[in-house]
Design a protein around this motif. Structure first.
Motif, PDB file in Angstrom:
ATOM      1  N   GLU A 229      15.672  -3.359   2.704  1.00 37.88           N
ATOM      2  CA  GLU A 229      16.150  -2.191   3.026  1.00 37.88           C
ATOM      3  C   GLU A 229      14.900  -1.644   3.774  1.00 37.88           C
ATOM      4  O   GLU A 229      15.326  -0.440   4.546  1.00 37.88           O
ATOM      5  CB  GLU A 229      16.231  -1.319   1.598  1.00 37.88           C
ATOM      6  N   GLY A 230      13.903  -1.687   3.841  1.00 35.93           N
ATOM      7  CA  GLY A 230      12.536  -1.225   4.376  1.00 35.93           C
ATOM      8  C   GLY A 230      11.931  -1.953   5.206  1.00 35.93           C
ATOM      9  O   GLY A 230      12.254  -3.211   5.526  1.00 35.93           O
ATOM     10  N   PHE A 231      11.166  -1.671   6.228  1.00 29.18           N
ATOM     11  CA  PHE A 231      10.446  -2.230   7.069  1.00 29.18           C
ATOM     12  C   PHE A 231       8.911  -2.311   6.933  1.00 29.18           C
ATOM     13  O   PHE A 231       8.289  -1.206   6.748  1.00 29.18           O
ATOM     14  CB  PHE A 231      10.564  -1.688   8.538  1.00 29.18           C
ATOM     15  N   GLU A 232       8.198  -3.596   6.844  1.00 31.34           N
ATOM     16  CA  GLU A 232       6.730  -3.347   6.618  1.00 31.34           C
ATOM     17  C   GLU A 232       6.431  -4.825   7.533  1.00 31.34           C
ATOM     18  O   GLU A 232       6.812  -5.800   7.086  1.00 31.34           O
ATOM     19  CB  GLU A 232       6.526  -3.585   5.127  1.00 31.34           C
ATOM     20  N   ARG A 233       5.290  -4.734   8.218  1.00 33.49           N
ATOM     21  CA  ARG A 233       4.617  -5.867   8.927  1.00 33.49           C
ATOM     22  C   ARG A 233       3.153  -5.706   8.734  1.00 33.49           C
ATOM     23  O   ARG A 233       2.660  -4.545   8.961  1.00 33.49           O
ATOM     24  CB  ARG A 233       5.196  -5.653  10.431  1.00 33.49           C
ATOM     25  N   GLN A 234       2.395  -6.711   8.632  1.00 35.25           N
ATOM     26  CA  GLN A 234       0.944  -6.845   8.570  1.00 35.25           C
ATOM     27  C   GLN A 234       0.543  -7.920   9.469  1.00 35.25           C
ATOM     28  O   GLN A 234       0.986  -9.070   9.577  1.00 35.25           O
ATOM     29  CB  GLN A 234       0.411  -7.072   7.076  1.00 35.25           C
ATOM     30  N   LEU A 235      -0.686  -7.686  10.260  1.00 31.72           N
ATOM     31  CA  LEU A 235      -1.128  -8.500  11.030  1.00 31.72           C
ATOM     32  C   LEU A 235      -2.640  -8.421  10.925  1.00 31.72           C
ATOM     33  O   LEU A 235      -3.370  -7.468  10.838  1.00 31.72           O
ATOM     34  CB  LEU A 235      -0.838  -8.007  12.431  1.00 31.72           C
ATOM     35  N   ILE A 236      -3.223  -9.625  10.660  1.00 28.15           N
ATOM     36  CA  ILE A 236      -4.661  -9.834  10.488  1.00 28.15           C
ATOM     37  C   ILE A 236      -5.342 -10.447  11.822  1.00 28.15           C
ATOM     38  O   ILE A 236      -4.728 -11.325  12.307  1.00 28.15           O
ATOM     39  CB  ILE A 236      -5.074 -10.872   9.225  1.00 28.15           C
ATOM     40  N   PHE A 237      -6.287 -10.058  12.248  1.00 32.23           N
ATOM     41  CA  PHE A 237      -6.891 -10.158  13.496  1.00 32.23           C
ATOM     42  C   PHE A 237      -7.607 -11.382  13.474  1.00 32.23           C
ATOM     43  O   PHE A 237      -8.406 -11.632  12.356  1.00 32.23           O
ATOM     44  CB  PHE A 237      -7.601  -9.058  13.953  1.00 32.23           C
ATOM     45  N   ASN A 238      -7.628 -12.096  14.398  1.00 31.73           N
ATOM     46  CA  ASN A 238      -8.630 -13.264  14.567  1.00 31.73           C
ATOM     47  C   ASN A 238     -10.149 -12.915  15.028  1.00 31.73           C
ATOM     48  O   ASN A 238     -11.071 -13.575  14.590  1.00 31.73           O
ATOM     49  CB  ASN A 238      -8.334 -14.406  15.421  1.00 31.73           C
ATOM     50  N   HIS A 239     -10.161 -11.624  15.483  1.00 35.80           N
ATOM     51  CA  HIS A 239     -11.539 -11.052  15.878  1.00 35.80           C
ATOM     52  C   HIS A 239     -11.372  -9.755  15.678  1.00 35.80           C
ATOM     53  O   HIS A 239     -10.393  -8.841  15.596  1.00 35.80           O
ATOM     54  CB  HIS A 239     -11.791 -11.371  17.224  1.00 35.80           C
ATOM     55  N   GLN A 273       4.171   4.629   8.960  1.00 35.01           N
ATOM     56  CA  GLN A 273       2.791   4.888   8.353  1.00 35.01           C
ATOM     57  C   GLN A 273       2.063   3.602   8.873  1.00 35.01           C
ATOM     58  O   GLN A 273       2.581   2.446   8.749  1.00 35.01           O
ATOM     59  CB  GLN A 273       2.954   4.633   6.782  1.00 35.01           C
ATOM     60  N   LEU A 274       0.978   3.814   9.408  1.00 38.08           N
ATOM     61  CA  LEU A 274       0.209   2.815  10.276  1.00 38.08           C
ATOM     62  C   LEU A 274      -1.248   2.924   9.274  1.00 38.08           C
ATOM     63  O   LEU A 274      -1.776   3.992   9.240  1.00 38.08           O
ATOM     64  CB  LEU A 274      -0.151   3.272  11.729  1.00 38.08           C
ATOM     65  N   GLU A 285      -5.260   5.553   6.851  1.00 34.93           N
ATOM     66  CA  GLU A 285      -3.824   5.755   6.850  1.00 34.93           C
ATOM     67  C   GLU A 285      -3.381   6.802   8.026  1.00 34.93           C
ATOM     68  O   GLU A 285      -4.042   7.714   8.024  1.00 34.93           O
ATOM     69  CB  GLU A 285      -3.371   6.134   5.640  1.00 34.93           C
ATOM     70  N   LEU A 286      -2.693   6.383   8.895  1.00 32.60           N
ATOM     71  CA  LEU A 286      -2.299   7.069  10.022  1.00 32.60           C
ATOM     72  C   LEU A 286      -0.740   7.319   9.783  1.00 32.60           C
ATOM     73  O   LEU A 286      -0.131   6.578   9.523  1.00 32.60           O
ATOM     74  CB  LEU A 286      -2.542   6.754  11.447  1.00 32.60           C
ATOM     75  N   VAL A 318     -10.299  -5.027  10.974  1.00 29.22           N
ATOM     76  CA  VAL A 318      -9.693  -6.517  10.819  1.00 29.22           C
ATOM     77  C   VAL A 318      -8.144  -6.745  10.582  1.00 29.22           C
ATOM     78  O   VAL A 318      -7.767  -7.908  10.742  1.00 29.22           O
ATOM     79  CB  VAL A 318     -10.469  -6.875   9.518  1.00 29.22           C
ATOM     80  N   ALA A 319      -7.480  -6.108  10.268  1.00 24.01           N
ATOM     81  CA  ALA A 319      -5.911  -5.963  10.176  1.00 24.01           C
ATOM     82  C   ALA A 319      -5.354  -4.606  10.318  1.00 24.01           C
ATOM     83  O   ALA A 319      -6.041  -3.638  10.137  1.00 24.01           O
ATOM     84  CB  ALA A 319      -5.829  -6.586   8.769  1.00 24.01           C
ATOM     85  N   ILE A 320      -4.097  -4.399  10.747  1.00 20.73           N
ATOM     86  CA  ILE A 320      -3.186  -3.327  10.649  1.00 20.73           C
ATOM     87  C   ILE A 320      -1.770  -3.572   9.911  1.00 20.73           C
ATOM     88  O   ILE A 320      -1.480  -4.880   9.861  1.00 20.73           O
ATOM     89  CB  ILE A 320      -2.937  -3.087  12.204  1.00 20.73           C
ATOM     90  N   ALA A 321      -1.397  -2.620   9.568  1.00 18.39           N
ATOM     91  CA  ALA A 321       0.000  -2.894   8.714  1.00 18.39           C
ATOM     92  C   ALA A 321       0.888  -1.508   9.210  1.00 18.39           C
ATOM     93  O   ALA A 321       0.269  -0.422   9.156  1.00 18.39           O
ATOM     94  CB  ALA A 321      -0.134  -2.741   7.339  1.00 18.39           C
ATOM     95  N   LEU A 322       2.044  -1.781   9.404  1.00 22.03           N
ATOM     96  CA  LEU A 322       3.135  -0.978   9.855  1.00 22.03           C
ATOM     97  C   LEU A 322       4.031  -0.680   8.677  1.00 22.03           C
ATOM     98  O   LEU A 322       4.839  -1.807   8.474  1.00 22.03           O
ATOM     99  CB  LEU A 322       3.756  -1.128  11.396  1.00 22.03           C
ATOM    100  N   GLN A 323       4.646   0.473   8.470  1.00 24.31           N
ATOM    101  CA  GLN A 323       5.674   0.530   7.261  1.00 24.31           C
ATOM    102  C   GLN A 323       6.652   1.643   7.546  1.00 24.31           C
ATOM    103  O   GLN A 323       6.113   3.016   8.089  1.00 24.31           O
ATOM    104  CB  GLN A 323       4.690   0.950   5.854  1.00 24.31           C
ATOM    105  N   ALA A 324       7.791   1.531   7.424  1.00 25.67           N
ATOM    106  CA  ALA A 324       8.750   2.544   7.630  1.00 25.67           C
ATOM    107  C   ALA A 324       9.730   2.558   6.436  1.00 25.67           C
ATOM    108  O   ALA A 324      10.328   1.298   6.176  1.00 25.67           O
ATOM    109  CB  ALA A 324       9.417   2.354   8.739  1.00 25.67           C
ATOM    110  N   GLN A 325       9.967   3.604   5.526  1.00 29.09           N
ATOM    111  CA  GLN A 325      10.804   3.472   4.587  1.00 29.09           C
ATOM    112  C   GLN A 325      12.020   4.528   4.563  1.00 29.09           C
ATOM    113  O   GLN A 325      13.065   4.345   4.161  1.00 29.09           O
ATOM    114  CB  GLN A 325       9.869   3.790   3.387  1.00 29.09           C
ATOM    115  N   GLN A 326      11.706   5.593   5.261  1.00 30.87           N
ATOM    116  CA  GLN A 326      12.843   6.859   5.134  1.00 30.87           C
ATOM    117  C   GLN A 326      13.686   6.458   6.740  1.00 30.87           C
ATOM    118  O   GLN A 326      12.958   6.564   7.669  1.00 30.87           O
ATOM    119  CB  GLN A 326      12.385   8.165   5.270  1.00 30.87           C
TER     120      GLN A 326
END
Length: 458
Positions: A229-239, A273-274, A285-286, A318-326
């Motif tokens: 139902e929601g959206f969430e993605r996480q990415l861990i950087f190689n550098h 939410q970033l 958190e941004l 070192v990583a970012i995550a993007l989230q959307a719930q509403q």
């Protein structure tokens, strides 16, 4: 019943590189420091799957190790399931890098297995994923055929191919596989020809369970995939990333996934939410906001770019995550002939991001006869429930009425405006008049017969 297994051999590398093809040799390692997947440059350097890291570094000192977290791998597999869900179903996840589809229900829709496979291969190729497929009478048989990348075969030909595979393809425990090798068993077909009772007595229930799943005598309980139902993605950087603006490139790939998520559900969202992760600091958190619910990739990308331009990183990310719930239902793309369109929604979102929410405001009508109280400050783009009056009103209303020395040249009026006793009680007679300087103005006369200037017409 027939099953289709979709195997993504380079999923970890594809997730680690953000969908790009790296020119330098790269490889992913398993828990035992063995190469689980590698790119073409690493294969050209002589590296192979199952090779130890020490041996690989001796052959290729410039080898780059790509690390992908289990959470990132699971989210990537869910994204693939969502892409396949639009074309086929029912399906289930087969971690760490596979999807399982029941084919019988797809026969009437596509007519043939080749038509379905062509759609799936074309879809995943556009998404930048390498795909191997296999068809079998059981889920395990389909998986084994897909992992050796022999292409979809008829059930009879596939079963003969399966019998010729090495026992290592079954993924048996190391000690059990070694015992079978010492007994002279090298291929799956040799194992299938032996009596089950004798195999169970000598090698235990684990081997019988695998053979039962392979032949179909032991059914597997699988959980069907349902879109989240929601959206969430996480990415861990190689550098590590030291510049905030450099985060826009990996974030853009996540925003594209969000746009696809919203497009398929006909939804929009007004807030994201970033989260930025650091090695030795608390996550940052941004909040990305739009003036109106948005769904296009470039609209959210512009807002994210403005937000990152104002950001200074105290430590490398070192990583970012993007989230959307509403979410909210997406507005229809076609407007009526006389319905006003709203082309400024992305512009308002960019202005809010650059100047702040307090700097941008909208105006909405208020149910009050007093001109000073006839409007409210609201969020930009907020709908107004009060319908405008048909009476003539000036475009420019003065902050407060200004007294006039002489009576103006009246053109139209009077119009009596009065408020209730429980409010700021007023009783005024308004006129449209010609100002001595020539302008068209809005004036009124109070109970004491004093004249005031209250606004200007355009």
């Amino acid at each position: 019943m027939r099953w289709l297994y979709l195997h993504f051999p380079d999923l970890a590398l594809e997730l680690g590189n953000g969908g790009l093809v790296a020119e330098q040799p790269q490889a992913c390692l398993d828990k035992e420091n063995l190469i689980s997947s590698l790119n073409k440059a690493a294969a050209d350097a002589g590296l192979q799957q199952g090779m130890r890291l020490s041996t690989a570094l001796a052959l290729c000192p410039v080898l780059e190790q790509v690390s992908v977290s289990p959470l990132q791998l699971h989210q990537g597999l869910q994204a693939l399931a969502q892409a396949a869900y639009d074309l086929a179903g029912p399906l289930s996840l087969a971690p760490p890098s596979g999807l399982l589809i029941e084919l019988s229900s797809m026969q009437r829709l596509y007519g043939s297995d080749q038509a379905l496979l062509a759609c799936l291969h074309d879809n995943f190729q556009k998404l930048g994923h390498q795909l191997c497929s296999g068809i079998g009478a059981t889920p395990l048989a389909a998986r084994l055929l897909a992992e050796v990348d022999m292409g979809p075969l008829p059930l009879e030909s596939g079963w003969e191919m399966l019998r010729s595979l090495s026992l290592c393809a079954l993924g048996l425990p190391v000690n059990l596989n070694a015992r079978l090798q010492r007994a002279g068993l090298r291929q799956i077909g040799q194992l299938l020809d032996l009596p089950r009772m004798e195999l169970g007595k000598r090698y235990g229930a684990t081997l019988l369970s695998v053979l039962g799943r392979l032949e179909g005598s032991l059914k597997e309980a699988r959980q069907l995939y349902h879109p989240p139902e929601g959206f969430e993605r996480q990415l861990i950087f190689n550098h590590e990333v030291s510049q905030a603006q450099a985060l826009l490139f990996p974030l853009s790939a996540q925003l594209q996934a969000l746009a696809l998520f919203l497009e398929k559900r006909q939804l929009a969202c007004s807030q994201l939410q970033l989260t930025l992760y650091f090695r030795a600091q608390e996550p940052l958190e941004l909040t990305l906001r739009g003036a109106e619910p948005l769904w296009r990739h470039h609209d959210w990308r512009d807002i994210a770019q403005l937000q990152l331009e104002k950001l200074r990183l105290d430590a490398p990310a070192v990583a970012i995550a993007l989230q959307a719930q509403q979410f909210s239902p997406r507005a229809p793309g076609n407007n009526a002939l006389f319905e006003p369109s709203r082309p400024n929604e992305p512009l308002l979102g960019r202005l809010i991001t650059r100047l702040g929410e307090q700097a941008i405001q909208g105006i909405c009508l208020n149910e009050n006869h007093c001109p000073e109280e006839a409007f409210l400050w609201v969020r930009p783009g907020e709908n107004c429930a009060v319908k405008p009056q048909k009476a003539l009103r000036p475009l420019w209303l003065l902050p407060s009425p200004e007294p006039l020395d002489d009576a103006p040249d009246i053109i139209r009026g009077p119009e009596r405006l009065a408020s209730g006793w429980w409010q700021n009680s007023i009783s005024r007679d308004y006129f449209i008049a010609r100002h001595p300087q020539g302008g068209l103005c809005w004036t009124f006369k109070d109970k004491e017969e004093r004249w005031y200037l209250h606004g200007w017409f355009g």
